[in-house]
Design a protein around this motif. Sequence first.
Motif, PDB file in Angstrom:
ATOM      1  N   GLY A   1       0.808  -1.206   0.000  1.00  0.00           N
ATOM      2  CA  GLY A   1       0.000   0.000   0.000  1.00  0.00           C
ATOM      3  C   GLY A   1       0.843   1.257   0.000  1.00  0.00           C
ATOM      4  O   GLY A   1       2.072   1.216   0.138  1.00  0.00           O
ATOM      5  N   PRO A   2       0.202   2.440  -0.119  1.00  0.00           N
ATOM      6  CA  PRO A   2       0.929   3.718  -0.217  1.00  0.00           C
ATOM      7  C   PRO A   2       1.807   3.964   1.018  1.00  0.00           C
ATOM      8  O   PRO A   2       1.423   3.684   2.148  1.00  0.00           O
ATOM      9  CB  PRO A   2      -0.182   4.746  -0.325  1.00  0.00           C
ATOM     10  CG  PRO A   2      -1.357   3.998  -0.873  1.00  0.00           C
ATOM     11  CD  PRO A   2      -1.264   2.636  -0.300  1.00  0.00           C
TER      12      PRO A   2
ATOM     13  N   ALA B   1       1.171   1.614  -8.383  1.00  0.00           N
ATOM     14  CA  ALA B   1       1.306   3.052  -8.083  1.00  0.00           C
ATOM     15  C   ALA B   1      -0.011   3.603  -7.540  1.00  0.00           C
ATOM     16  O   ALA B   1      -1.081   3.363  -8.095  1.00  0.00           O
ATOM     17  CB  ALA B   1       1.717   3.793  -9.345  1.00  0.00           C
ATOM     18  N   PRO B   2       0.058   4.343  -6.413  1.00  0.00           N
ATOM     19  CA  PRO B   2      -1.180   4.857  -5.812  1.00  0.00           C
ATOM     20  C   PRO B   2      -1.870   5.883  -6.703  1.00  0.00           C
ATOM     21  O   PRO B   2      -1.237   6.583  -7.502  1.00  0.00           O
ATOM     22  CB  PRO B   2      -0.688   5.505  -4.510  1.00  0.00           C
ATOM     23  CG  PRO B   2       0.668   4.922  -4.259  1.00  0.00           C
ATOM     24  CD  PRO B   2       1.241   4.657  -5.606  1.00  0.00           C
ATOM     25  N   VAL B   3      -3.180   5.960  -6.542  1.00  0.00           N
ATOM     26  CA  VAL B   3      -3.988   7.004  -7.191  1.00  0.00           C
ATOM     27  C   VAL B   3      -4.072   8.185  -6.225  1.00  0.00           C
ATOM     28  O   VAL B   3      -4.378   8.020  -5.031  1.00  0.00           O
ATOM     29  CB  VAL B   3      -5.388   6.476  -7.528  1.00  0.00           C
ATOM     30  CG1 VAL B   3      -6.256   7.588  -8.105  1.00  0.00           C
ATOM     31  CG2 VAL B   3      -5.289   5.297  -8.499  1.00  0.00           C
TER      32      VAL B   3
ATOM     33  N   ASN C   1      -5.662  14.928  -9.654  1.00  0.00           N
ATOM     34  CA  ASN C   1      -4.286  15.019 -10.120  1.00  0.00           C
ATOM     35  C   ASN C   1      -3.351  15.117  -8.927  1.00  0.00           C
ATOM     36  O   ASN C   1      -3.716  15.612  -7.863  1.00  0.00           O
ATOM     37  CB  ASN C   1      -4.092  16.230 -11.024  1.00  0.00           C
ATOM     38  CG  ASN C   1      -4.905  16.111 -12.308  1.00  0.00           C
ATOM     39  OD1 ASN C   1      -5.021  15.017 -12.864  1.00  0.00           O
ATOM     40  ND2 ASN C   1      -5.479  17.216 -12.759  1.00  0.00           N
ATOM     41  N   ALA C   2      -2.129  14.656  -9.125  1.00  0.00           N
ATOM     42  CA  ALA C   2      -1.155  14.725  -8.036  1.00  0.00           C
ATOM     43  C   ALA C   2      -0.738  16.158  -7.751  1.00  0.00           C
ATOM     44  O   ALA C   2      -0.353  16.500  -6.631  1.00  0.00           O
ATOM     45  CB  ALA C   2       0.066  13.864  -8.381  1.00  0.00           C
TER      46      ALA C   2
ATOM     47  N   GLN D   1      -5.205  -0.949  -4.036  1.00  0.00           N
ATOM     48  CA  GLN D   1      -6.007  -2.025  -3.438  1.00  0.00           C
ATOM     49  C   GLN D   1      -5.413  -2.569  -2.151  1.00  0.00           C
ATOM     50  O   GLN D   1      -6.039  -3.383  -1.454  1.00  0.00           O
ATOM     51  CB  GLN D   1      -6.210  -3.178  -4.434  1.00  0.00           C
ATOM     52  CG  GLN D   1      -4.956  -3.911  -4.842  1.00  0.00           C
ATOM     53  CD  GLN D   1      -4.411  -3.416  -6.166  1.00  0.00           C
ATOM     54  OE1 GLN D   1      -4.371  -2.205  -6.376  1.00  0.00           O
ATOM     55  NE2 GLN D   1      -4.006  -4.329  -7.031  1.00  0.00           N
ATOM     56  N   PHE D   2      -4.206  -2.130  -1.808  1.00  0.00           N
ATOM     57  CA  PHE D   2      -3.563  -2.645  -0.599  1.00  0.00           C
ATOM     58  C   PHE D   2      -3.584  -1.636   0.559  1.00  0.00           C
ATOM     59  O   PHE D   2      -3.032  -1.898   1.624  1.00  0.00           O
ATOM     60  CB  PHE D   2      -2.116  -3.059  -0.909  1.00  0.00           C
ATOM     61  CG  PHE D   2      -2.021  -4.161  -1.908  1.00  0.00           C
ATOM     62  CD1 PHE D   2      -2.335  -5.465  -1.561  1.00  0.00           C
ATOM     63  CD2 PHE D   2      -1.653  -3.895  -3.229  1.00  0.00           C
ATOM     64  CE1 PHE D   2      -2.255  -6.483  -2.497  1.00  0.00           C
ATOM     65  CE2 PHE D   2      -1.578  -4.907  -4.156  1.00  0.00           C
ATOM     66  CZ  PHE D   2      -1.891  -6.207  -3.801  1.00  0.00           C
TER      67      PHE D   2
END
Length: 541
Positions: free
Chosen positions: A402-403, A432-434, A452-453, A475-476
Amino acid sequence: MRRNRKIKVEKAAELMCVFPFVVKGFEMEIIPAERIVAQIGSTLILTCNTTGCASPRFSWRTQMDSPLGGKVSNHRTYSTLTMNPVGIVNSHSYLCTVICGERGKKEKSVKVELYSFPSDPVIEISQSLVAGEAAPVICRIPDVYPSHHLEVLLKKDEHVLHKEDFSDDDSTNTETKIVTYTFHPMAEDAGKEVTCVARLPIADMDFEPKERTSSQKLKVNFGPQNTAITVSPGNSPMEGDSLNLTCVTQSNPPAQIVWRKHLAEESIQHLIKNNVLFIPRVHFNDSGRYSCEVINLVTNKTEEATVDIIIQGAPVITKLSIEPSTTVQEGQNVSIQCSAESNPPPKIILRRKSDNADIGTSSARSILLPSVMFQNGGDYECVAENKYGNSKSEITLNVKYGPKNTMITVFPAALKEGETVTMKCTSSGNPAPVISWKKKKATGESEKISKNATITIQNLKSQDLGLYECEAYNQFGKEEKAVELYVQARLEEPDQMIPFIIAFSSVAAVAVPAVAILIYVSRQAKINGSYSLVKALRLKV
């Protein structure tokens, strides 16, 4: 020869009748004269001939007055006694008597001696001789007489196996004599001849042949024996070479050959039924014990030869795997397995390519990574080496997590009202995280403002101030960070107003108390037109 004699006698008698001559005196003769040797079963003609007598009278008898055993034919000047066939009853001295009127009587005798040796011996030898096993040889000598003179030799080539005579035999008739001898043939006797030599040496009897022989070649079944395996190029070929195994044995008839390879746990792999086992390109798994079993179906014997084959060469990696999978989640136990085969046994090095660090050295076993971390992901390399060379193989470990390490950066750090401010949210994770942005309203609710980042605020105004939240998720898991934008318009000295922007960030969990203070500061600034954070804090205290 005897027939020629008969013809001559008959012609002589006829000539005497046709061409009369002056008789000098009364004479007689027996043809053949004196002693006759005749073979039983043949034809014998005795002729009693006279001269000097116009009307002779003939009579035949034996000295013992036994039956003549023949047929008498009287002619003008001669008489014949025909024995056809000659038998034992003809073994006598025959007397021919001729009476010639006033001239008187004359007699002559001839002795008939008999023998029987009509044919060659007959040899009986089994056609299925087995080397080392007792085998009878039978020699039959047909219709021999007199058998007490018979001598028999059994020979193997020039070697005398057995000798037997019948000197004590008192047979008075023709008999087939049998000689039996038991010997033990050997493998080297195959093709040799066994000869039966029968001799009938009777002194003072002139006949031929006095020796008869018969031969028979020995067909000896033997083996298998002296079974061996020849290996080309050798017992330790290099991997990739050809290998030729030849099963050599001695057997008659030729033996059946079966090749086998002995596997683990005493199991056997059946290969081919041929005397040559050919492997065009050997591999390490061709190493092992090979056996050729030879079977002679006639002798019902088997023999086996074995050979150990060891394939040498540079290592070949047979397995490189990651358990439970090449893609795992952070925290799982991971086993990296690398094995190789070669001879001599290989040294195995397992390492991650990114840092070239050896994880372990082994002959063929697993390396455990307990509670794997995302830092353990990457390409892994297995190197197997021995004195003949090395082999390499790669595999990739993909760690999902996860992130992590979510961060917000604000640029520039200080701005005047009306300028542009940029806020960027970064986070690591696999996948890669959203990234998404939210802004806290005065009511305390969050409003989604961007996916957006990076977000950019043009012409910064008072309504742009407030708490901004960045959320990174996959998802993690997910992780949140927050930043507060606010302005301090007036310092302690009223004439030194320097508007600037202060960015304040904190983890979402600790952002809530700060939000209350900042809302209070913001409201006071709106009321007064400017507001001092320091003062506000002091008032709060």
